[in-house]
Design a protein around this motif. Structure first.
Motif, PDB file in Angstrom:
ATOM      1  N   ASN A  20      76.997 -34.655  56.727  1.00  0.00           N
ATOM      2  CA  ASN A  20      76.029 -35.407  56.266  1.00  0.00           C
ATOM      3  C   ASN A  20      75.577 -36.539  57.352  1.00  0.00           C
ATOM      4  O   ASN A  20      74.364 -36.674  57.416  1.00  0.00           O
ATOM      5  CB  ASN A  20      76.441 -35.879  54.957  1.00  0.00           C
ATOM      6  CG  ASN A  20      76.565 -34.906  53.817  1.00  0.00           C
ATOM      7  OD1 ASN A  20      75.958 -33.838  53.884  1.00  0.00           O
ATOM      8  ND2 ASN A  20      77.216 -35.209  52.786  1.00  0.00           N
ATOM      9  N   ALA A  21      76.633 -37.144  57.851  1.00  0.00           N
ATOM     10  CA  ALA A  21      76.287 -38.082  59.062  1.00  0.00           C
ATOM     11  C   ALA A  21      75.580 -37.733  59.933  1.00  0.00           C
ATOM     12  O   ALA A  21      74.998 -38.267  60.501  1.00  0.00           O
ATOM     13  CB  ALA A  21      77.807 -38.776  59.289  1.00  0.00           C
ATOM     14  N   ASN A  22      75.965 -36.583  60.418  1.00  0.00           N
ATOM     15  CA  ASN A  22      75.379 -35.978  61.812  1.00  0.00           C
ATOM     16  C   ASN A  22      73.768 -35.306  61.380  1.00  0.00           C
ATOM     17  O   ASN A  22      73.064 -35.762  62.192  1.00  0.00           O
ATOM     18  CB  ASN A  22      76.210 -34.558  62.316  1.00  0.00           C
ATOM     19  CG  ASN A  22      77.333 -35.011  63.068  1.00  0.00           C
ATOM     20  OD1 ASN A  22      77.319 -35.838  64.246  1.00  0.00           O
ATOM     21  ND2 ASN A  22      78.467 -34.788  62.252  1.00  0.00           N
ATOM     22  N   ASP A 178      80.007 -32.770  66.983  1.00  0.00           N
ATOM     23  CA  ASP A 178      80.138 -33.110  68.632  1.00  0.00           C
ATOM     24  C   ASP A 178      80.527 -34.681  68.411  1.00  0.00           C
ATOM     25  O   ASP A 178      79.982 -35.255  69.466  1.00  0.00           O
ATOM     26  CB  ASP A 178      78.621 -32.837  68.983  1.00  0.00           C
ATOM     27  CG  ASP A 178      77.597 -33.556  68.228  1.00  0.00           C
ATOM     28  OD1 ASP A 178      77.898 -34.105  67.206  1.00  0.00           O
ATOM     29  OD2 ASP A 178      76.446 -33.377  68.629  1.00  0.00           O
ATOM     30  N   HIS A 179      81.204 -35.108  67.373  1.00  0.00           N
ATOM     31  CA  HIS A 179      81.270 -36.452  67.506  1.00  0.00           C
ATOM     32  C   HIS A 179      82.902 -36.813  67.445  1.00  0.00           C
ATOM     33  O   HIS A 179      83.349 -37.969  67.511  1.00  0.00           O
ATOM     34  CB  HIS A 179      80.866 -37.128  65.954  1.00  0.00           C
ATOM     35  CG  HIS A 179      81.781 -36.458  65.044  1.00  0.00           C
ATOM     36  ND1 HIS A 179      81.289 -35.271  64.368  1.00  0.00           N
ATOM     37  CD2 HIS A 179      82.964 -36.920  64.096  1.00  0.00           C
ATOM     38  CE1 HIS A 179      82.188 -34.857  63.140  1.00  0.00           C
ATOM     39  NE2 HIS A 179      83.007 -35.747  63.147  1.00  0.00           N
ATOM     40  N   ALA A 353      76.044 -20.087  74.613  1.00  0.00           N
ATOM     41  CA  ALA A 353      74.808 -19.845  74.313  1.00  0.00           C
ATOM     42  C   ALA A 353      74.910 -20.541  72.796  1.00  0.00           C
ATOM     43  O   ALA A 353      73.662 -21.027  72.202  1.00  0.00           O
ATOM     44  CB  ALA A 353      74.478 -18.565  73.891  1.00  0.00           C
ATOM     45  N   LEU A 354      75.617 -20.178  71.829  1.00  0.00           N
ATOM     46  CA  LEU A 354      75.605 -20.768  70.630  1.00  0.00           C
ATOM     47  C   LEU A 354      75.732 -22.341  70.406  1.00  0.00           C
ATOM     48  O   LEU A 354      75.059 -23.090  69.803  1.00  0.00           O
ATOM     49  CB  LEU A 354      76.987 -20.280  69.589  1.00  0.00           C
ATOM     50  CG  LEU A 354      76.966 -20.608  68.179  1.00  0.00           C
ATOM     51  CD1 LEU A 354      75.561 -20.097  67.652  1.00  0.00           C
ATOM     52  CD2 LEU A 354      78.119 -20.213  67.556  1.00  0.00           C
ATOM     53  N   LYS A 355      76.351 -23.069  71.367  1.00  0.00           N
ATOM     54  CA  LYS A 355      76.162 -24.427  71.703  1.00  0.00           C
ATOM     55  C   LYS A 355      75.098 -24.939  71.878  1.00  0.00           C
ATOM     56  O   LYS A 355      74.507 -26.306  71.515  1.00  0.00           O
ATOM     57  CB  LYS A 355      77.301 -24.971  72.545  1.00  0.00           C
ATOM     58  CG  LYS A 355      78.650 -24.740  72.337  1.00  0.00           C
ATOM     59  CD  LYS A 355      79.647 -25.227  73.351  1.00  0.00           C
ATOM     60  CE  LYS A 355      79.945 -26.774  73.411  1.00  0.00           C
ATOM     61  NZ  LYS A 355      80.842 -27.230  74.419  1.00  0.00           N
ATOM     62  N   ARG A 356      74.258 -24.235  72.838  1.00  0.00           N
ATOM     63  CA  ARG A 356      72.964 -24.635  73.039  1.00  0.00           C
ATOM     64  C   ARG A 356      71.676 -24.764  71.839  1.00  0.00           C
ATOM     65  O   ARG A 356      70.787 -25.408  71.400  1.00  0.00           O
ATOM     66  CB  ARG A 356      72.255 -23.924  74.136  1.00  0.00           C
ATOM     67  CG  ARG A 356      72.781 -23.925  75.333  1.00  0.00           C
ATOM     68  CD  ARG A 356      72.216 -23.314  76.400  1.00  0.00           C
ATOM     69  NE  ARG A 356      72.169 -21.922  76.565  1.00  0.00           N
ATOM     70  CZ  ARG A 356      72.844 -21.464  77.262  1.00  0.00           C
ATOM     71  NH1 ARG A 356      73.948 -21.896  77.899  1.00  0.00           N
ATOM     72  NH2 ARG A 356      73.078 -19.882  76.904  1.00  0.00           N
ATOM     73  N   SER A 357      72.188 -23.576  70.745  1.00  0.00           N
ATOM     74  CA  SER A 357      71.205 -23.450  69.710  1.00  0.00           C
ATOM     75  C   SER A 357      71.697 -24.150  68.271  1.00  0.00           C
ATOM     76  O   SER A 357      70.727 -24.322  67.551  1.00  0.00           O
ATOM     77  CB  SER A 357      71.015 -22.037  69.575  1.00  0.00           C
ATOM     78  OG  SER A 357      72.056 -21.120  69.115  1.00  0.00           O
ATOM     79  N   ALA A 358      72.953 -23.815  68.122  1.00  0.00           N
ATOM     80  CA  ALA A 358      73.279 -24.588  66.886  1.00  0.00           C
ATOM     81  C   ALA A 358      73.555 -26.004  66.829  1.00  0.00           C
ATOM     82  O   ALA A 358      74.666 -26.543  66.957  1.00  0.00           O
ATOM     83  CB  ALA A 358      74.667 -23.880  66.511  1.00  0.00           C
ATOM     84  N   THR A 359      72.542 -26.801  66.900  1.00  0.00           N
ATOM     85  CA  THR A 359      72.419 -28.099  66.973  1.00  0.00           C
ATOM     86  C   THR A 359      71.985 -28.731  65.719  1.00  0.00           C
ATOM     87  O   THR A 359      71.063 -28.176  64.907  1.00  0.00           O
ATOM     88  CB  THR A 359      71.605 -28.636  67.901  1.00  0.00           C
ATOM     89  OG1 THR A 359      70.192 -28.499  67.627  1.00  0.00           O
ATOM     90  CG2 THR A 359      71.982 -27.834  69.471  1.00  0.00           C
ATOM     91  N   TRP A 360      72.348 -29.974  65.587  1.00  0.00           N
ATOM     92  CA  TRP A 360      71.859 -30.882  64.341  1.00  0.00           C
ATOM     93  C   TRP A 360      70.198 -30.981  64.405  1.00  0.00           C
ATOM     94  O   TRP A 360      69.677 -30.803  63.467  1.00  0.00           O
ATOM     95  CB  TRP A 360      72.559 -32.290  64.193  1.00  0.00           C
ATOM     96  CG  TRP A 360      73.953 -31.998  64.089  1.00  0.00           C
ATOM     97  CD1 TRP A 360      74.999 -32.054  65.254  1.00  0.00           C
ATOM     98  CD2 TRP A 360      74.813 -31.701  63.012  1.00  0.00           C
ATOM     99  NE1 TRP A 360      76.226 -31.643  64.618  1.00  0.00           N
ATOM    100  CE2 TRP A 360      76.105 -31.531  63.109  1.00  0.00           C
ATOM    101  CE3 TRP A 360      74.281 -31.482  61.590  1.00  0.00           C
ATOM    102  CZ2 TRP A 360      77.052 -31.097  62.400  1.00  0.00           C
ATOM    103  CZ3 TRP A 360      75.530 -30.985  60.822  1.00  0.00           C
ATOM    104  CH2 TRP A 360      76.718 -30.875  61.023  1.00  0.00           C
ATOM    105  N   ASP A 361      69.669 -31.384  65.451  1.00  0.00           N
ATOM    106  CA  ASP A 361      68.372 -31.380  65.604  1.00  0.00           C
ATOM    107  C   ASP A 361      67.734 -30.282  65.095  1.00  0.00           C
ATOM    108  O   ASP A 361      66.682 -30.100  64.467  1.00  0.00           O
ATOM    109  CB  ASP A 361      67.887 -31.909  66.979  1.00  0.00           C
ATOM    110  CG  ASP A 361      68.433 -33.240  67.396  1.00  0.00           C
ATOM    111  OD1 ASP A 361      68.527 -34.023  66.355  1.00  0.00           O
ATOM    112  OD2 ASP A 361      68.197 -33.590  68.615  1.00  0.00           O
ATOM    113  N   ASN A 362      68.048 -29.036  65.493  1.00  0.00           N
ATOM    114  CA  ASN A 362      67.619 -27.646  65.055  1.00  0.00           C
ATOM    115  C   ASN A 362      67.438 -27.344  63.657  1.00  0.00           C
ATOM    116  O   ASN A 362      66.493 -27.207  63.104  1.00  0.00           O
ATOM    117  CB  ASN A 362      68.153 -26.660  65.964  1.00  0.00           C
ATOM    118  CG  ASN A 362      67.670 -26.490  67.324  1.00  0.00           C
ATOM    119  OD1 ASN A 362      66.754 -27.222  67.665  1.00  0.00           O
ATOM    120  ND2 ASN A 362      68.290 -25.693  68.223  1.00  0.00           N
ATOM    121  N   LEU A 363      68.585 -27.709  63.152  1.00  0.00           N
ATOM    122  CA  LEU A 363      68.843 -27.845  61.488  1.00  0.00           C
ATOM    123  C   LEU A 363      67.909 -28.660  60.846  1.00  0.00           C
ATOM    124  O   LEU A 363      67.321 -28.285  60.006  1.00  0.00           O
ATOM    125  CB  LEU A 363      70.366 -28.077  61.255  1.00  0.00           C
ATOM    126  CG  LEU A 363      70.501 -27.867  59.707  1.00  0.00           C
ATOM    127  CD1 LEU A 363      70.301 -26.609  59.049  1.00  0.00           C
ATOM    128  CD2 LEU A 363      71.988 -28.415  59.300  1.00  0.00           C
TER     129      LEU A 363
END
Length: 371
Positions: A20-22, A178-179, A353-363
Motif C-alpha cells: 500500500n505504501a508503494n 524496490d524499497h 524485462a519484468l523489472k522494467r514493466s512491473a512498476t508501481w507507476d504502471n499499476l
C-alpha cells in the motif's frame, strides 16, 4: 483526481502495508491521495503472529494516514464512510485478502457508491487458502460492492469471475518491491548470516503457514546431495515445533546445513537473505500470487516454484524461474537439481524485462485509467 486509499498503512507492518505504501506514493505523483487505515485491523485472537505493528527494530515507510475503521465494530463502518465521503474523493481504493474483511469494507464501499464515489479493490485472495464455510458468500457479496476489481494473477481473476463475473475487472502484474535497498556482495551476505560460502544456497522466505509447504521443502532438502544449504527465514503463523521435529529427524550432516531464522524479518535485513542465496524456493501446496516473487526479482534472484495457483503464470510463463512437475518432495528435489544443472544466467533477460514493466507507476496508471 482525488483518491482515497482505505487499507493497511503505518503503524501496521507486513507485506500488505508495504504494498500500500508503494502504491500510495505512485498514485501521489499524479493525483491527490489521502490514506485512511484501521483503528483495529484484526482482534488479537485472529492474528497468529507476534504483533501487527511496526516495532523499534523495523524500518517502514511512514505514510500519514487517518485511522478510522475498526473491523470488529460495525458502528465504525458507517462513520468511516462518512469521514471518507467528507473528503470528497472521486474514487476510493481498497485491498482485499480475507473474507473476514467483507462486512467492514463491503459496507463502506456500498455507502460510498451511493454517494457517487467509485470503488476499486485490489484482490490478493478471493477464496482463501485455508477455507471456511462463509468465505464464498462473504466474498461474493463484497465483490458486488465494487465498480472495478484488480487481480494480479490468473488464479485470483478466475476465483473472482466464479463468484461475480458481472463486476468490471482488470489484470495487472504484481509490481516489484524496490524499497529494500541494493543487493549486497554475496560473500558479505553469507558471512552475515553465518553460511558456508562454497555451498549451493536455497532460500525459503516469508510467513510460515501450512499451505506454503515448508515441510515439503525440508523433506526435499533431505534428498539432495551434501553440497546444498537451506535458509529458512520468516515468522511462523502457528507452532514451529513440527518443522523442528522434521529437521531433527534428518541426519546430522543435513541438519547442520539448515539455518533457521524463525522470526519477523525486518526490511533492513532483507538484502542479506536474497543476496546470499542462489535461488528462492516457493514449495506451496496452494497459491494465488506471491509477494515473495516481487522481492526476489528486485534482487535479481530466480525462483523455483510448485505449479499451483498463479505461480505457473507469474514465474513459469514469465521465464523468471523453474517450475517443478508437482508439489511432492520428490518433484521439488528434482526441480532443484534441474535448476542447478543449467546456466544461472538463463533467467537474466526475463527478469530484467519484468523489472522494467512491473512498476508501481504502471499499476497506478492502469487502475486510474480503468476506473
Amino acid at each position: 483526481m482525488r483518491v482515497a486509499f482505505l487499507s493497511t498503512f503505518y503503524p501496521f507492518r507486513g507485506g500488505i502495508a508495504q504494498f500500500n505504501a508503494n502504491l500510495y506514493e505512485a498514485m501521489g505523483r499524479e493525483h491527490e491521495v489521502k490514506a485512511f487505515t484501521f483503528t483495529c485491523q484484526y482482534p488479537s485472537f485472529l492474528f497468529p503472529g507476534k504483533t501487527q505493528y511496526v516495532t523499534e527494530q523495523d524500518k517502514a515507510k511512514v505514510i500519514d494516514s487517518t485511522a478510522v475503521l475498526n473491523t470488529a465494530n460495525p458502528l465504525t463502518y458507517f462513520s468511516t464512510a462518512r469521514k471518507i465521503a467528507a473528503w470528497q474523493p472521486d474514487v476510493v481504493v481498497m485491498k482485499y485478502w480475507m473474507s473476514y474483511l467483507a462486512p467492514s469494507l463491503g459496507t463502506v464501499a456500498r455507502i460510498l457508491r451511493r454517494n457517487g464515489i467509485k470503488v476499486v479493490t485490489i484482490l490478493d485472495n478471493v477464496i482463501p487458502h485455508e477455507t471456511k464455510f462463509f468465505d464464498k458468500p462473504f466474498s461474493k457479496w463484497f465483490l458486488k460492492q465494487n465498480d472495478l476489481c484488480v487481480a494480479m494473477s490468473g488464479s485470483v481473476l478466475a476465483d473472482m469471475l466464479s463468484l461475480a463475473p458481472q463486476v468490471p475487472h482488470i489484470s495487472q502484474p504484481h509490481p516489484l518491491y524496490d524499497h529494500f535497498g541494493e543487493k549486497m556482495d554475496r560473500q558479505q551476505a553469507q558471512a552475515q548470516l553465518g553460511l558456508e560460502a562454497d555451498l549451493k544456497t536455497l532460500l525459503y522466505f516469508g510467513l510460515i503457514r501450512d499451505y506454503k509447504g515448508l515441510d515439503l521443502l525440508i523433506d526435499a532438502f533431505g534428498r539432495l546431495p551434501e553440497d546444498y544449504q537451506l535458509v529458512i527465514a520468516g515468522e511462523s503463523y502457528g507452532s514451529f515445533d513440527k518443522y523442528e521435529q522434521q529437521i531433527a529427524a534428518l541426519p546430522e550432516s543435513r541438519r547442520a546445513r539448515i539455518k533457521v531464522f524463525n522470526r519477523y524479518i525486518g526490511d533492513e535485513e532483507v538484502p542479506a537473505f536474497f543476496s546470499a542465496a542462489d535461488v528462492c524456493v516457493l514449495p506451496y501446496r496452494s497459491a494465488t500470487q506471491s509477494g515473495i516473487t516481487a522481492i526476489s526479482l528486485h534482487f535479481d534472484l530466480p525462483l523455483i516454484a510448485t505449479p499451483v495457483g498463479g505461480l505457473p503464470q507469474s514465474i513459469g510463463e514469465a521465464g523468471i524461474g523453474l517450475m517443478t512437475r508437482d508439489s511432492s518432495p520428490e518433484a521439488i528435489a528434482d526441480g532443484i537439481s534441474d535448476y542447478f544443472a543449467g546456466p544461472a544466467e538463463r533467467w537474466n533477460e526475463a527478469i530484467a524485462a519484468l523489472k522494467r514493466s512491473a512498476t508501481w507507476d504502471n499499476l497506478a496508471r492502469a487502475i486510474i485509467s480503468a476506473i
